[in-house]
Write an enzyme that holds these catalytic residues in place. Structure first.
Site, PDB file in Angstrom:
ATOM      1  N   SER A 137       0.866  -1.188   0.000  1.00 11.35           N
ATOM      2  CA  SER A 137       0.000   0.000   0.000  1.00 11.35           C
ATOM      3  C   SER A 137       0.900   1.234   0.000  1.00 11.35           C
ATOM      4  CB  SER A 137      -0.877   0.026   1.253  1.00 11.35           C
ATOM      5  OG  SER A 137      -1.477   1.301   1.409  1.00 11.35           O
ATOM      6  N   TYR A 150      -1.881  -1.477  10.189  1.00 15.90           N
ATOM      7  CA  TYR A 150      -1.982  -1.597   8.725  1.00 15.90           C
ATOM      8  C   TYR A 150      -0.710  -1.077   8.048  1.00 15.90           C
ATOM      9  CZ  TYR A 150      -3.920  -1.206   4.013  1.00 15.90           C
ATOM     10  OH  TYR A 150      -4.146  -1.336   2.655  1.00 15.90           O
TER      11      TYR A 150
HETATM   12  P1  NAP Z   1     -11.461  -5.956   0.114  1.00 13.38           P
HETATM   13  O1  NAP Z   1     -12.378  -5.495  -0.946  1.00 13.38           O
HETATM   14  O2  NAP Z   1     -11.815  -5.773   1.545  1.00 13.38           O
HETATM   15  O3  NAP Z   1     -11.141  -7.507  -0.170  1.00 13.38           O
HETATM   16  C1  NAP Z   1     -10.261  -8.183   0.673  1.00 13.38           C
HETATM   17  C2  NAP Z   1     -10.140  -9.616   0.227  1.00 13.38           C
HETATM   18  O4  NAP Z   1      -9.238 -10.282   1.134  1.00 13.38           O
HETATM   19  C3  NAP Z   1     -11.455 -10.372   0.287  1.00 13.38           C
HETATM   20  O5  NAP Z   1     -11.461 -11.355  -0.714  1.00 13.38           O
HETATM   21  C4  NAP Z   1     -11.390 -11.017   1.650  1.00 13.38           C
HETATM   22  O6  NAP Z   1     -12.214 -12.153   1.748  1.00 13.38           O
HETATM   23  C5  NAP Z   1      -9.923 -11.414   1.685  1.00 13.38           C
HETATM   24  N1  NAP Z   1      -9.451 -11.683   3.029  1.00 13.38           N
HETATM   25  C6  NAP Z   1      -9.478 -10.891   4.123  1.00 13.38           C
HETATM   26  N2  NAP Z   1      -8.955 -11.520   5.172  1.00 13.38           N
HETATM   27  C7  NAP Z   1      -8.592 -12.753   4.734  1.00 13.38           C
HETATM   28  C8  NAP Z   1      -7.989 -13.869   5.366  1.00 13.38           C
HETATM   29  N3  NAP Z   1      -7.663 -13.876   6.653  1.00 13.38           N
HETATM   30  N4  NAP Z   1      -7.732 -14.958   4.615  1.00 13.38           N
HETATM   31  C9  NAP Z   1      -8.079 -14.989   3.305  1.00 13.38           C
HETATM   32  N5  NAP Z   1      -8.649 -13.966   2.665  1.00 13.38           N
HETATM   33  C10 NAP Z   1      -8.910 -12.864   3.379  1.00 13.38           C
HETATM   34  O7  NAP Z   1     -10.026  -5.290  -0.031  1.00 13.38           O
HETATM   35  P2  NAP Z   1      -9.294  -4.600  -1.288  1.00 13.38           P
HETATM   36  O8  NAP Z   1      -9.498  -3.156  -1.160  1.00 13.38           O
HETATM   37  O9  NAP Z   1      -9.602  -5.310  -2.528  1.00 13.38           O
HETATM   38  O10 NAP Z   1      -7.777  -4.869  -0.859  1.00 13.38           O
HETATM   39  C11 NAP Z   1      -6.990  -5.904  -1.409  1.00 13.38           C
HETATM   40  C12 NAP Z   1      -5.556  -5.662  -1.025  1.00 13.38           C
HETATM   41  O11 NAP Z   1      -5.136  -4.399  -1.518  1.00 13.38           O
HETATM   42  C13 NAP Z   1      -5.333  -5.617   0.498  1.00 13.38           C
HETATM   43  O12 NAP Z   1      -4.102  -6.217   0.822  1.00 13.38           O
HETATM   44  C14 NAP Z   1      -5.284  -4.139   0.775  1.00 13.38           C
HETATM   45  O13 NAP Z   1      -4.554  -3.837   1.945  1.00 13.38           O
HETATM   46  C15 NAP Z   1      -4.603  -3.633  -0.465  1.00 13.38           C
HETATM   47  N6  NAP Z   1      -4.823  -2.210  -0.713  1.00 13.38           N
HETATM   48  C16 NAP Z   1      -6.087  -1.746  -0.887  1.00 13.38           C
HETATM   49  C17 NAP Z   1      -6.256  -0.387  -1.106  1.00 13.38           C
HETATM   50  C18 NAP Z   1      -7.619   0.211  -1.296  1.00 13.38           C
HETATM   51  O14 NAP Z   1      -7.707   1.448  -1.306  1.00 13.38           O
HETATM   52  N7  NAP Z   1      -8.680  -0.559  -1.471  1.00 13.38           N
HETATM   53  C19 NAP Z   1      -5.148   0.466  -1.163  1.00 13.38           C
HETATM   54  C20 NAP Z   1      -3.888  -0.063  -0.999  1.00 13.38           C
HETATM   55  C21 NAP Z   1      -3.732  -1.409  -0.767  1.00 13.38           C
HETATM   56  P3  NAP Z   1     -13.155 -12.349   3.058  1.00 13.38           P
HETATM   57  O15 NAP Z   1     -14.183 -11.301   3.035  1.00 13.38           O
HETATM   58  O16 NAP Z   1     -13.692 -13.727   2.921  1.00 13.38           O
HETATM   59  O17 NAP Z   1     -12.262 -12.214   4.253  1.00 13.38           O
END
Ligand code: NAP
Length: 243
Positions: A137, A150
């Site tokens: 991130s 985080y």
């Molecule tokens: P999201 O929409 O909340 O999706 C998260 C995914 O991770 C879901 O499939 C969730 O499934 C899964 N997950 C969570 N805990 C888990 C666990 N213990 N074991 C297996 N799967 C798990 O998040 P996103 O925004 O797409 O983020 C994806 C990645 O990008 C993350 O690492 C996040 O930190 C990073 N990121 C996101 C942003 C942003 O602005 N969105 C920015 C920078 C980085 P379940 O619901 O089943 O847990």
């Protein structure tokens, strides 16, 4: 790009950025295993993957050693040897330092950082050669108040990426993507405070990214044109971080 014959594991591939990456890989012919932690959206995402290529969805908590092993068992048995690992599963907790419970800190580190370590280790233990792509991130570089666990986890992922790139060369290329704010459940109004969301908009491009804009970088790193790139952290962030 043709990824036919390649097998990919995308953790947290049921929705958001992971879903977009899984579909991008499947769109190029890769067989894709997604894992999630009891996400009802997983079935619909798997159907989308199967419309493009072959795939499976596994309910596996990436912070749990045995469940990560089971994820790779299923991928090996049903799809083949894994050549592309995308460590994307992540969670976010927002609270001031003084109000952050140690258990919450531990959980974020366990999913984001330990989960990345466990899946990378499993990939290598099974003779994995190819690509590891870790989703960090921009906040892992910038820091952000009220996100102590985080940001620490994401800084750790960037550091882990560099170590693994050195240790696993030349058979495995290891890179990270550090997205800026992307429109997903993680950044929905119920998940983050209005103050944090306002800060996220304060970038040169002044908008949130879309999951597909992160997936495009992941696809490049998974494919042949990135063969001279390892140990890097790519900002896909609307200009939030400039090196
Ligand atoms: P999201 O929409 O909340 O999706 C998260 C995914 O991770 C879901 O499939 C969730 O499934 C899964 N997950 C969570 N805990 C888990 C666990 N213990 N074991 C297996 N799967 C798990 O998040 P996103 O925004 O797409 O983020 C994806 C990645 O990008 C993350 O690492 C996040 O930190 C990073 N990121 C996101 C942003 C942003 O602005 N969105 C920015 C920078 C980085 P379940 O619901 O089943 O847990």
């Amino acid at each position: 790009m043709n990824l036919s014959g390649k097998v990919a594991v995308v953790t947290g591939g049921s929705r958001g950025i992971g879903r977009a990456i899984a579909l991008a890989l499947a769109g190029q012919g890769a067989r894709v295993a997604i894992c999630h932690h009891a996400d009802p959206a997983a079935a619909a995402t798997l159907a989308e993957i199967k419309a493009l290529s072959d795939g499976i969805a596994v309910d596996a908590d990436v912070s749990d050693e045995a469940q990560v092993e089971a994820l790779f068992d299923a991928a090996n048995a049903q799809l083949g040897a894994v050549e592309i690992l995308v460590n994307n599963a992540g969670i976010l907790r927002e609270s001031p330092l003084a109000e952050t419970e140690a258990a919450d800190f531990d959980r974020v580190i366990a999913v984001n950082l330990r989960g990345t370590f466990l899946a990378a280790r499993e990939f290598v233990r099974r003779g994995g050669a190819g690509r590891i792509i870790n989703i960090a991130s921009d906040l892992g570089l910038l820091g952000r108040e009220h996100m102590v666990a985080y940001t620490a986890s994401k800084g750790g992922i960037i550091s882990l990426t560099r170590t693994l790139a050195r240790e696993l060369a030349p058979h495995v290329l290891v890179n990270a993507i550090a997205p800026g704010s992307v429109e997903t459940d993680m950044t929905s109004p119920g998940s983050m405070s209005p103050e944090q969301l306002a800060k996220d908009m304060d970038t040169p491009l002044a908008r949130f990214g879309q999951p597909e804009e992160i997936a495009a970088m992941a696809l490049f790193l998974a494919g042949p044109d990135s063969r001279f790139i390892t140990g890097q952290c790519f900002g896909v962030n609307g200009g939030s971080v400039m090196h």
